[in-house]
Motif scaffolding. Structure first.
Motif, PDB file in Angstrom:
ATOM      1  N   MET A 168       0.848  -1.197   0.000  1.00 49.79           N
ATOM      2  CA  MET A 168       0.000   0.000   0.000  1.00 49.79           C
ATOM      3  C   MET A 168       0.877   1.238   0.000  1.00 49.79           C
ATOM      4  O   MET A 168       1.881   1.309   0.700  1.00 49.79           O
ATOM      5  CB  MET A 168      -0.907  -0.015   1.233  1.00 49.79           C
ATOM      6  N   SER A 169       0.507   2.237  -0.793  1.00 50.09           N
ATOM      7  CA  SER A 169       1.287   3.458  -0.856  1.00 50.09           C
ATOM      8  C   SER A 169       1.132   4.228   0.429  1.00 50.09           C
ATOM      9  O   SER A 169       0.089   4.228   1.061  1.00 50.09           O
ATOM     10  CB  SER A 169       0.833   4.335  -2.029  1.00 50.09           C
ATOM     11  N   GLY A 170       2.153   4.961   0.836  1.00 54.09           N
ATOM     12  CA  GLY A 170       2.089   5.780   2.032  1.00 54.09           C
ATOM     13  C   GLY A 170       2.272   7.232   1.713  1.00 54.09           C
ATOM     14  O   GLY A 170       2.901   7.588   0.728  1.00 54.09           O
ATOM     15  N   VAL A 171       1.725   8.079   2.568  1.00 55.84           N
ATOM     16  CA  VAL A 171       1.889   9.517   2.431  1.00 55.84           C
ATOM     17  C   VAL A 171       2.576  10.005   3.690  1.00 55.84           C
ATOM     18  O   VAL A 171       2.039   9.896   4.784  1.00 55.84           O
ATOM     19  CB  VAL A 171       0.534  10.239   2.268  1.00 55.84           C
ATOM     20  N   THR A 172       3.778  10.475   3.596  1.00 61.13           N
ATOM     21  CA  THR A 172       4.523  10.927   4.751  1.00 61.13           C
ATOM     22  C   THR A 172       4.012  12.274   5.203  1.00 61.13           C
ATOM     23  O   THR A 172       3.306  12.987   4.483  1.00 61.13           O
ATOM     24  CB  THR A 172       6.017  11.029   4.405  1.00 61.13           C
ATOM     25  N   SER A 173       4.383  12.657   6.405  1.00 59.34           N
ATOM     26  CA  SER A 173       3.915  13.924   6.951  1.00 59.34           C
ATOM     27  C   SER A 173       4.575  15.113   6.298  1.00 59.34           C
ATOM     28  O   SER A 173       4.099  16.227   6.392  1.00 59.34           O
ATOM     29  CB  SER A 173       4.174  13.950   8.463  1.00 59.34           C
ATOM     30  N   THR A 174       5.713  14.868   5.640  1.00 65.11           N
ATOM     31  CA  THR A 174       6.409  15.959   4.958  1.00 65.11           C
ATOM     32  C   THR A 174       6.062  15.925   3.486  1.00 65.11           C
ATOM     33  O   THR A 174       6.491  15.027   2.766  1.00 65.11           O
ATOM     34  CB  THR A 174       7.925  15.827   5.150  1.00 65.11           C
ATOM     35  N   ALA A 175       5.265  16.867   3.044  1.00 70.53           N
ATOM     36  CA  ALA A 175       4.843  16.882   1.642  1.00 70.53           C
ATOM     37  C   ALA A 175       5.990  17.336   0.757  1.00 70.53           C
ATOM     38  O   ALA A 175       6.895  18.050   1.188  1.00 70.53           O
ATOM     39  CB  ALA A 175       3.648  17.825   1.476  1.00 70.53           C
ATOM     40  N   ALA A 176       5.940  16.901  -0.489  1.00 68.27           N
ATOM     41  CA  ALA A 176       6.949  17.328  -1.447  1.00 68.27           C
ATOM     42  C   ALA A 176       6.896  18.844  -1.603  1.00 68.27           C
ATOM     43  O   ALA A 176       5.818  19.438  -1.595  1.00 68.27           O
ATOM     44  CB  ALA A 176       6.699  16.649  -2.787  1.00 68.27           C
ATOM     45  N   ALA A 217      -9.435   0.076  -8.136  1.00 67.00           N
ATOM     46  CA  ALA A 217      -7.989  -0.148  -8.050  1.00 67.00           C
ATOM     47  C   ALA A 217      -7.342   0.790  -7.031  1.00 67.00           C
ATOM     48  O   ALA A 217      -6.485   0.370  -6.247  1.00 67.00           O
ATOM     49  CB  ALA A 217      -7.357   0.057  -9.431  1.00 67.00           C
ATOM     50  N   LEU A 218      -7.782   2.048  -7.001  1.00 65.94           N
ATOM     51  CA  LEU A 218      -7.232   3.006  -6.038  1.00 65.94           C
ATOM     52  C   LEU A 218      -7.517   2.589  -4.601  1.00 65.94           C
ATOM     53  O   LEU A 218      -6.698   2.839  -3.703  1.00 65.94           O
ATOM     54  CB  LEU A 218      -7.819   4.402  -6.281  1.00 65.94           C
ATOM     55  N   LEU A 219      -8.668   1.980  -4.374  1.00 68.69           N
ATOM     56  CA  LEU A 219      -9.018   1.572  -3.020  1.00 68.69           C
ATOM     57  C   LEU A 219      -7.988   0.598  -2.450  1.00 68.69           C
ATOM     58  O   LEU A 219      -7.760   0.565  -1.235  1.00 68.69           O
ATOM     59  CB  LEU A 219     -10.412   0.937  -3.013  1.00 68.69           C
ATOM     60  N   GLU A 220      -7.346  -0.177  -3.311  1.00 65.62           N
ATOM     61  CA  GLU A 220      -6.288  -1.083  -2.862  1.00 65.62           C
ATOM     62  C   GLU A 220      -5.017  -0.335  -2.495  1.00 65.62           C
ATOM     63  O   GLU A 220      -4.259  -0.777  -1.635  1.00 65.62           O
ATOM     64  CB  GLU A 220      -5.944  -2.079  -3.969  1.00 65.62           C
ATOM     65  N   ASP A 221      -4.782   0.783  -3.141  1.00 61.54           N
ATOM     66  CA  ASP A 221      -3.458   1.398  -3.128  1.00 61.54           C
ATOM     67  C   ASP A 221      -3.358   2.646  -2.269  1.00 61.54           C
ATOM     68  O   ASP A 221      -2.276   3.012  -1.817  1.00 61.54           O
ATOM     69  CB  ASP A 221      -3.072   1.748  -4.584  1.00 61.54           C
ATOM     70  N   ILE A 222      -4.474   3.320  -2.035  1.00 63.48           N
ATOM     71  CA  ILE A 222      -4.424   4.641  -1.421  1.00 63.48           C
ATOM     72  C   ILE A 222      -4.235   4.535   0.091  1.00 63.48           C
ATOM     73  O   ILE A 222      -4.646   3.565   0.724  1.00 63.48           O
ATOM     74  CB  ILE A 222      -5.698   5.436  -1.777  1.00 63.48           C
ATOM     75  N   ALA A 223      -3.622   5.548   0.684  1.00 61.31           N
ATOM     76  CA  ALA A 223      -3.291   5.515   2.094  1.00 61.31           C
ATOM     77  C   ALA A 223      -4.395   6.119   2.946  1.00 61.31           C
ATOM     78  O   ALA A 223      -5.231   6.887   2.467  1.00 61.31           O
ATOM     79  CB  ALA A 223      -1.973   6.267   2.337  1.00 61.31           C
ATOM     80  N   GLY A 224      -4.393   5.790   4.241  1.00 61.77           N
ATOM     81  CA  GLY A 224      -5.276   6.426   5.203  1.00 61.77           C
ATOM     82  C   GLY A 224      -6.683   5.866   5.200  1.00 61.77           C
ATOM     83  O   GLY A 224      -6.997   4.850   4.575  1.00 61.77           O
TER      84      GLY A 224
END
Length: 447
Positions: free
Chosen positions: A1-9, A340-347
């Motif tokens: 699963m993809s992750g989203v870190t607290s520090t945005a790009a 497909a996104l439901l498998e991959d998205i974070a949170g």
């Protein structure tokens, strides 16, 4: 699963792509303007205006090639729908600039030679080298522009539109030859010619690489073939594919391919279908509803059928996720990339699935299974397009807020029919959901 870190790009992918395109255009506008100034004054101010319009028109044409080259870096950040829309509007800019070029040059020479504009046009076409080629190019451009207008585009098949659009490449070659042969900015300047050759060879190389060489290389590498065809409902079917080294295929949940199934009666048709499951490095899956001959014929595919796939394309991916949680809104065929996104998205994820009747909710058992596994919430909203709930239209601003109270704190991914998508986007604007958190993509080959 993809992750989203607290520090945005520091720079959002879409912002970076737009900045890159603007920088490319701006730098070349400056270069073209400098070439025009270095070319010296013309015999008439009208001729000078016409020359400059021609140079800008040719530059816009080179930008058009870049926009449709399907370069992965641009496509992943902007999406084919935005690039196609930019290409379309750039095309109209090309048409008007080259029309201005023709009109101002003809009237300018008519003023200098003291001829009527019609007589001057005939004289230029019959006596000046390269002008006749330019006229042919302009006529072809008018034809392409005509079939690209919305009223004409809606009345012809994609294959017919695409065939006519191929004449654009003849326009490019004829226009380039005309400018380099007799253009005042190029005839006496080797530096100007070198710049122009570099610009156009770069644009041509981008098209050749993105639309021919990269797809050929990927298909030779992965050798896709059909492994199974599974009916999902009376009018929906899923096609499973496998191949070699699929773990190296840079596909992401939410993207789509242009699929060519290499059978006797289908090899020449390229149809856009989204992945309906996140790529796992071993198999790919697409799911399509029988809304036309091409999608209906998927049921007759046999296991072992070879497949030529162009892609992956699209920016409808977690690459653009910025908030810890997400809302996915789907309608019609839009459920395939959303599933497909439901498998991959974070949170934490909320899914709003808009259907006309409960029977139209395809892939719903899979959605519920995924939701249970990851603690997501699914709302199936059924009814005709005019249906309303306790808070008004089912996907209106008030309904969205009632279903997802923290909607302003989520990324929102929207995919569905144009009317539904537009309605949701209007509701999100009313709710003041920040624009960078809203992601919508229309899978269009010819906007």
């Amino acid at each position: 699963m993809s992750g989203v870190t607290s520090t945005a790009a520091p720079v959002r992918p879409r912002t970076a792509a737009r900045a890159g395109l603007l920088a490319f255009l701006g730098a070349n506008v400056v270069a073209v303007t400098a070439l025009f100034a270095a070319g010296g004054t013309s015999d008439s101010p009208l001729i000078g205006v016409g020359r400059l319009a021609g140079l800008y028109g040719a530059l816009a044409m080179a930008c058009q090639l870049l926009l449709v080259a399907r370069l992965p870096w641009l496509d992943r950040r902007l999406g084919m729908d935005r690039l196609t829309s930019l290409h379309r509007w750039t095309g109209f800019a090309v048409l008007w600039l080259l029309l201005a070029h023709v009109v101002f040059v003809v009237f300018g020479y008519a003023e200098v030679e003291q001829h009527g504009p019609v007589g001057e046009f005939v004289q230029l076409a019959t006596t000046m080298a390269g002008v006749l080629r330019a006229i042919v190019a302009f006529v072809l451009l008018l034809v392409v522009g005509g079939v690209s207008a919305r009223f004409a585009r809606r009345r012809m098949s994609y294959e017919t539109w695409h065939f006519v659009h191929l004449y654009t490449y003849a326009v490019v070659l004829l226009a380039f030859a005309h400018q380099v042969a007799i253009g005042q900015s190029f005839t006496g300047s080797p530096l100007a010619k070198a710049y122009w050759w570099t610009l156009w060879l770069g644009a041509g190389t981008a098209v050749l690489s993105g639309r021919v060489l990269l797809p050929l290389w990927r298909n030779l590498r992965h050798r896709l073939r059909v492994t199974a065809v599974v009916p999902e409902s009376p009018d929906v079917v899923s096609v499973y594919l496998t191949g070699k080294h699929l773990d190296r295929l840079p596909a992401r949940a939410g993207q789509f391919f242009l699929w060519r199934f290499l059978t006797r009666d289908r090899w020449w048709q390229a149809n856009p279908f989204s992945l309906s499951a996140a790529p796992d490095g071993r198999t790919l899956r697409l799911t399509a509803k029988a809304v036309g001959e091409s999608s209906a014929a998927l049921r007759s595919l046999r296991a072992g059928t070879r497949v030529f796939a162009e892609g992956p394309y699209g920016a409808f991916t977690t690459l653009h996720q910025r908030r810890p949680n997400a809302l996915l809104v789907a309608g019609g065929a839009g459920i395939t990339p959303v599933r497909a996104l439901l498998e991959d998205i974070a949170g934490h994820v909320v899914v709003l699935y808009r259907v006309r009747t409960p029977r139209d909710a395809v892939l719903l058992p899979e959605l519920h299974t995924l939701a249970r596994a990851r603690g997501a919430v699914i709302h199936v909203l059924s009814g005709p397009s005019t249906a309303e709930g306790p808070h008004g239209p089912l996907l209106g601003a008030e309904s969205l807020l009632a279903l997802v109270p923290d909607i302003r704190e989520r990324d929102v991914f929207v995919c569905g029919p144009p009317g539904m998508t537009s309605a949701v986007l209007r509701g999100l604007r009313r709710l003041r959901v920040p624009a960078p958190q809203v992601h919508a993509e229309r899978f269009s080959l010819a906007a």
